[in-house]
Write an enzyme that holds these catalytic residues in place. Sequence first.
Site, PDB file in Angstrom:
ATOM      1  N   ALA A  65       2.747  47.003 -15.983  1.00 26.65           N
ATOM      2  CA  ALA A  65       2.345  45.887 -16.836  1.00 26.65           C
ATOM      3  C   ALA A  65       1.201  46.337 -17.734  1.00 26.65           C
ATOM      4  CB  ALA A  65       1.913  44.701 -15.984  1.00 26.65           C
ATOM      5  N   GLY A 111       5.372  46.662 -12.488  1.00 26.95           N
ATOM      6  CA  GLY A 111       6.348  45.740 -13.051  1.00 26.95           C
ATOM      7  C   GLY A 111       7.637  46.418 -13.457  1.00 26.95           C
ATOM      8  N   GLU A 114       9.658  46.650 -10.362  1.00 29.31           N
ATOM      9  CA  GLU A 114      10.132  45.294 -10.083  1.00 29.31           C
ATOM     10  C   GLU A 114      11.280  44.899 -11.011  1.00 29.31           C
ATOM     11  OE1 GLU A 114       6.475  42.692  -8.572  1.00 29.31           O
ATOM     12  OE2 GLU A 114       5.960  43.875 -10.340  1.00 29.31           O
ATOM     13  N   GLU A 134       0.071  48.685  -7.287  1.00 29.85           N
ATOM     14  CA  GLU A 134      -0.850  47.575  -7.572  1.00 29.85           C
ATOM     15  C   GLU A 134      -2.109  47.587  -6.703  1.00 29.85           C
ATOM     16  OE1 GLU A 134       3.114  46.157  -9.170  1.00 29.85           O
ATOM     17  OE2 GLU A 134       2.424  47.310  -7.433  1.00 29.85           O
TER      18      GLU A 134
END
Length: 259
Positions: A65, A111, A114, A134
């Site tokens: 991200a 992300g 994901e 993360e």
Amino acid sequence: MYSSLIVETSDRISTITINRPDKLNALNKTVIEELGKAIDEVINDPEIASAIITGSGPKAFVAGADISEFNSLDAAGGKALAQKGQDLVFSRIENSPKPIVAAVNGFALGGGCELAMSCHFRVASESAKFGQPEVNLGLIPGYGGTQRLVQLIGKGRAMELLMTGNMIDAATALQFGLVNHVVKAEELIDKARSILSLINTKAPLAIAGCIKAANAVYNEAENGYSIEIETFGNLIASADAKEGASAFLEKRKASFKGQ
């Protein structure tokens, strides 16, 4: 139409390329919103049967991200960010009645991992790397990573990756069951397209039924066996099922209409 994506459709397959190579295709608000629109187009356009999601350039699928958007967020803002991403993109992909495949061409971190995991399955290049780092930012995944990683590779392996923040390479991802195939970089899109081209010859309602029933395995609010029985019953009365049975008995190729 899109500022951060390149979307091309041929032979009923939409290829959605996240196009921020200078930022390693990092997810920001614009990418999330545009991905949501592109996924809606896949789902709603009758001329599109399936889709591929990939990243621009040789280095990254999606390297995470855009961290610069995090600093101004409080708890409510963080929850809203995660919820918006799930609603617009990640859950939409997972529950799409049309197959969506990730073609992972490099780093799939945070992300990006994901996003790949929300797809129905994954094909990776030999240089692909996966991880949920993360914890290095004092965070956990917010776009379904804690859930889908456990589903795909098992609790023990997922716990280790989540808590160490370590990356795994494509060969390990294949061993763990995180990806279905590993191919040379120049073969990646062709491999994804070849699988989808085969899937696209099958009955569309049956494909959607497979996705719905298989997803129910992980939904505690649903009984997967009941959904399978109901879907089977609905499909057996469909025109495509009649065509499939007739084609089988007549020893010819079926012609499915999605009806």
